[in-house]
Design a protein around this motif. Structure first.
Motif, PDB file in Angstrom:
ATOM      1  N   MET A 182       0.843  -1.174   0.000  1.00 25.58           N
ATOM      2  CA  MET A 182       0.000   0.000   0.000  1.00 25.58           C
ATOM      3  C   MET A 182       0.895   1.246   0.000  1.00 25.58           C
ATOM      4  SD  MET A 182      -3.061   1.130   2.555  1.00 25.58           S
ATOM      5  CE  MET A 182      -2.210   1.232   4.103  1.00 25.58           C
ATOM      6  N   LYS A 183       0.581   2.195  -0.855  1.00 24.73           N
ATOM      7  CA  LYS A 183       1.338   3.443  -0.914  1.00 24.73           C
ATOM      8  C   LYS A 183       0.890   4.350   0.232  1.00 24.73           C
ATOM      9  CE  LYS A 183       2.005   3.423  -5.859  1.00 24.73           C
ATOM     10  NZ  LYS A 183       1.798   4.143  -7.111  1.00 24.73           N
ATOM     11  N   PRO A 184       1.824   5.109   0.798  1.00 19.25           N
ATOM     12  CA  PRO A 184       1.435   6.021   1.877  1.00 19.25           C
ATOM     13  C   PRO A 184       0.550   7.154   1.351  1.00 19.25           C
ATOM     14  CG  PRO A 184       3.746   6.315   1.345  1.00 19.25           C
ATOM     15  CD  PRO A 184       3.247   5.151   0.530  1.00 19.25           C
ATOM     16  N   SER A 185      -0.406   7.512   2.159  1.00 17.80           N
ATOM     17  CA  SER A 185      -1.291   8.628   1.847  1.00 17.80           C
ATOM     18  C   SER A 185      -0.774   9.866   2.570  1.00 17.80           C
ATOM     19  CB  SER A 185      -2.702   8.289   2.323  1.00 17.80           C
ATOM     20  OG  SER A 185      -3.535   9.408   2.242  1.00 17.80           O
ATOM     21  N   ILE A 186      -0.526  10.947   1.835  1.00 14.00           N
ATOM     22  CA  ILE A 186      -0.042  12.183   2.448  1.00 14.00           C
ATOM     23  C   ILE A 186      -1.246  12.999   2.902  1.00 14.00           C
ATOM     24  CG2 ILE A 186       1.190  14.344   2.070  1.00 14.00           C
ATOM     25  CD1 ILE A 186       2.979  12.831   0.118  1.00 14.00           C
ATOM     26  N   ASN A 187      -1.299  13.271   4.207  1.00  9.43           N
ATOM     27  CA  ASN A 187      -2.397  14.028   4.796  1.00  9.43           C
ATOM     28  C   ASN A 187      -2.045  15.489   5.022  1.00  9.43           C
ATOM     29  OD1 ASN A 187      -4.074  11.823   4.959  1.00  9.43           O
ATOM     30  ND2 ASN A 187      -3.385  11.275   6.988  1.00  9.43           N
ATOM     31  N   ALA A 188      -0.770  15.784   5.199  1.00  8.56           N
ATOM     32  CA  ALA A 188      -0.355  17.147   5.531  1.00  8.56           C
ATOM     33  C   ALA A 188       0.998  17.414   4.892  1.00  8.56           C
ATOM     34  CB  ALA A 188      -0.273  17.318   7.036  1.00  8.56           C
ATOM     35  N   LEU A 189       1.175  18.670   4.475  1.00  9.74           N
ATOM     36  CA  LEU A 189       2.419  19.074   3.837  1.00  9.74           C
ATOM     37  C   LEU A 189       2.707  20.499   4.258  1.00  9.74           C
ATOM     38  CD1 LEU A 189       4.345  17.785   1.693  1.00  9.74           C
ATOM     39  CD2 LEU A 189       3.055  19.047  -0.025  1.00  9.74           C
ATOM     40  N   VAL A 190       3.951  20.757   4.700  1.00 12.92           N
ATOM     41  CA  VAL A 190       4.316  22.103   5.135  1.00 12.92           C
ATOM     42  C   VAL A 190       5.808  22.323   4.856  1.00 12.92           C
ATOM     43  CG1 VAL A 190       4.883  21.515   7.543  1.00 12.92           C
ATOM     44  CG2 VAL A 190       4.019  23.783   7.010  1.00 12.92           C
ATOM     45  N   GLU A 191       6.162  23.572   4.585  1.00 10.81           N
ATOM     46  CA  GLU A 191       7.560  23.946   4.395  1.00 10.81           C
ATOM     47  C   GLU A 191       7.965  24.839   5.558  1.00 10.81           C
ATOM     48  OE1 GLU A 191      10.529  25.966   1.076  1.00 10.81           O
ATOM     49  OE2 GLU A 191       8.371  25.929   0.732  1.00 10.81           O
ATOM     50  N   ASP A 192       9.128  24.553   6.151  1.00 10.75           N
ATOM     51  CA  ASP A 192       9.577  25.368   7.280  1.00 10.75           C
ATOM     52  C   ASP A 192      10.471  26.504   6.814  1.00 10.75           C
ATOM     53  OD1 ASP A 192      12.192  24.345   6.977  1.00 10.75           O
ATOM     54  OD2 ASP A 192      11.997  22.942   8.646  1.00 10.75           O
ATOM     55  N   GLN A 193      10.979  27.268   7.760  1.00 12.66           N
ATOM     56  CA  GLN A 193      11.776  28.450   7.451  1.00 12.66           C
ATOM     57  C   GLN A 193      13.172  28.122   6.917  1.00 12.66           C
ATOM     58  OE1 GLN A 193      11.178  29.671  11.394  1.00 12.66           O
ATOM     59  NE2 GLN A 193       9.438  30.994  10.924  1.00 12.66           N
ATOM     60  N   LYS A 194      13.564  26.850   7.004  1.00 10.97           N
ATOM     61  CA  LYS A 194      14.865  26.419   6.491  1.00 10.97           C
ATOM     62  C   LYS A 194      14.730  25.705   5.149  1.00 10.97           C
ATOM     63  CE  LYS A 194      16.743  25.843  11.125  1.00 10.97           C
ATOM     64  NZ  LYS A 194      17.270  24.883  12.107  1.00 10.97           N
ATOM     65  N   ASP A 195      13.555  25.846   4.506  1.00  9.71           N
ATOM     66  CA  ASP A 195      13.262  25.217   3.214  1.00  9.71           C
ATOM     67  C   ASP A 195      13.213  23.692   3.282  1.00  9.71           C
ATOM     68  OD1 ASP A 195      13.016  27.688   1.907  1.00  9.71           O
ATOM     69  OD2 ASP A 195      15.175  27.762   1.549  1.00  9.71           O
ATOM     70  N   VAL A 216      10.824  20.518   3.562  1.00 11.25           N
ATOM     71  CA  VAL A 216       9.423  20.168   3.346  1.00 11.25           C
ATOM     72  C   VAL A 216       9.115  18.953   4.206  1.00 11.25           C
ATOM     73  CG1 VAL A 216       7.728  19.377   1.659  1.00 11.25           C
ATOM     74  CG2 VAL A 216       9.388  21.137   1.031  1.00 11.25           C
ATOM     75  N   TRP A 217       8.005  19.032   4.930  1.00 11.10           N
ATOM     76  CA  TRP A 217       7.580  17.954   5.820  1.00 11.10           C
ATOM     77  C   TRP A 217       6.280  17.375   5.287  1.00 11.10           C
ATOM     78  CZ3 TRP A 217      10.752  16.667   9.850  1.00 11.10           C
ATOM     79  CH2 TRP A 217      11.743  17.586  10.200  1.00 11.10           C
ATOM     80  N   ALA A 218       6.226  16.050   5.161  1.00 13.02           N
ATOM     81  CA  ALA A 218       5.024  15.369   4.697  1.00 13.02           C
ATOM     82  C   ALA A 218       4.549  14.436   5.803  1.00 13.02           C
ATOM     83  CB  ALA A 218       5.314  14.576   3.426  1.00 13.02           C
ATOM     84  N   GLY A 219       3.317  14.622   6.220  1.00 10.78           N
ATOM     85  CA  GLY A 219       2.713  13.740   7.208  1.00 10.78           C
ATOM     86  C   GLY A 219       1.879  12.700   6.493  1.00 10.78           C
ATOM     87  N   THR A 220       2.139  11.434   6.765  1.00  6.35           N
ATOM     88  CA  THR A 220       1.457  10.347   6.075  1.00  6.35           C
ATOM     89  C   THR A 220       0.502   9.618   7.020  1.00  6.35           C
ATOM     90  OG1 THR A 220       3.066   8.623   6.584  1.00  6.35           O
ATOM     91  CG2 THR A 220       3.503   9.999   4.642  1.00  6.35           C
ATOM     92  N   PHE A 221      -0.416   8.880   6.446  1.00  3.02           N
ATOM     93  CA  PHE A 221      -1.342   8.090   7.239  1.00  3.02           C
ATOM     94  C   PHE A 221      -0.829   6.660   7.296  1.00  3.02           C
ATOM     95  CE2 PHE A 221      -5.364   6.062   8.386  1.00  3.02           C
ATOM     96  CZ  PHE A 221      -5.726   6.880   9.440  1.00  3.02           C
ATOM     97  N   GLY A 222       0.011   6.401   8.295  1.00  2.00           N
ATOM     98  CA  GLY A 222       0.534   5.059   8.514  1.00  2.00           C
ATOM     99  C   GLY A 222       2.005   4.877   8.222  1.00  2.00           C
ATOM    100  N   SER A 223       2.632   5.864   7.582  1.00  2.00           N
ATOM    101  CA  SER A 223       4.059   5.734   7.246  1.00  2.00           C
ATOM    102  C   SER A 223       4.903   6.822   7.890  1.00  2.00           C
ATOM    103  CB  SER A 223       4.245   5.757   5.730  1.00  2.00           C
ATOM    104  OG  SER A 223       3.582   4.658   5.140  1.00  2.00           O
ATOM    105  N   GLY A 224       4.384   7.471   8.924  1.00  2.00           N
ATOM    106  CA  GLY A 224       5.156   8.435   9.698  1.00  2.00           C
ATOM    107  C   GLY A 224       5.299   9.802   9.060  1.00  2.00           C
ATOM    108  N   LEU A 225       6.387  10.451   9.424  1.00  2.00           N
ATOM    109  CA  LEU A 225       6.701  11.809   9.000  1.00  2.00           C
ATOM    110  C   LEU A 225       7.928  11.764   8.095  1.00  2.00           C
ATOM    111  CD1 LEU A 225       6.164  14.897   9.505  1.00  2.00           C
ATOM    112  CD2 LEU A 225       7.880  14.722  11.319  1.00  2.00           C
ATOM    113  N   VAL A 226       7.853  12.472   6.979  1.00  2.00           N
ATOM    114  CA  VAL A 226       8.965  12.496   6.030  1.00  2.00           C
ATOM    115  C   VAL A 226       9.485  13.921   5.932  1.00  2.00           C
ATOM    116  CG1 VAL A 226       9.719  11.983   3.685  1.00  2.00           C
ATOM    117  CG2 VAL A 226       7.890  10.623   4.718  1.00  2.00           C
ATOM    118  N   GLU A 227      10.794  14.071   6.121  1.00  2.00           N
ATOM    119  CA  GLU A 227      11.475  15.360   5.951  1.00  2.00           C
ATOM    120  C   GLU A 227      12.188  15.321   4.607  1.00  2.00           C
ATOM    121  OE1 GLU A 227      14.868  18.075   8.205  1.00  2.00           O
ATOM    122  OE2 GLU A 227      14.741  15.917   8.600  1.00  2.00           O
ATOM    123  N   ILE A 228      11.891  16.288   3.750  1.00  2.00           N
ATOM    124  CA  ILE A 228      12.453  16.307   2.402  1.00  2.00           C
ATOM    125  C   ILE A 228      13.351  17.537   2.256  1.00  2.00           C
ATOM    126  CG2 ILE A 228      11.927  16.331  -0.060  1.00  2.00           C
ATOM    127  CD1 ILE A 228       9.065  15.304   0.848  1.00  2.00           C
TER     128      ILE A 228
END
Length: 72
Positions: A1-14, A16-28
């Motif tokens: 199953m592919k992770p579903s991205i529920n939230a996406l935000v960019e911080d002040q240091k450029d 990108v954070w992706a919040g997934t449903f079941g696959s945790g938090l991804v920092e890009i």
């Protein structure tokens, strides 16, 4: 199953954070072509409370706030 991205935000240091449903938090980091996944670890009290991220928000001071499913 592919992770579903529920939230996406960019911080002040450029970062990108992706919040997934079941696959945790991804920092890009596009500038470095790098991604890091953060998962719940029951042996690490400062890890995510679970891997179901529903919301992300960066406040004025640059602090990343993470809302998880059922546990804050």
């Amino acid at each position: 199953m592919k992770p579903s991205i529920n939230a996406l935000v960019e911080d002040q240091k450029d970062h990108v954070w992706a919040g997934t449903f079941g696959s945790g938090l991804v920092e890009i980091l596009f500038a470095e072509n790098k991604a890091t996944v953060y998962l719940h670890d029951p042996n690490q009290p400062r890890s995510l409370s679970n891997d179901y991220i529903l919301s992300l928000w960066v406040d004025r001071s640059g602090l990343l706030w993470i809302g998880t499913y059922g546990e804050g």
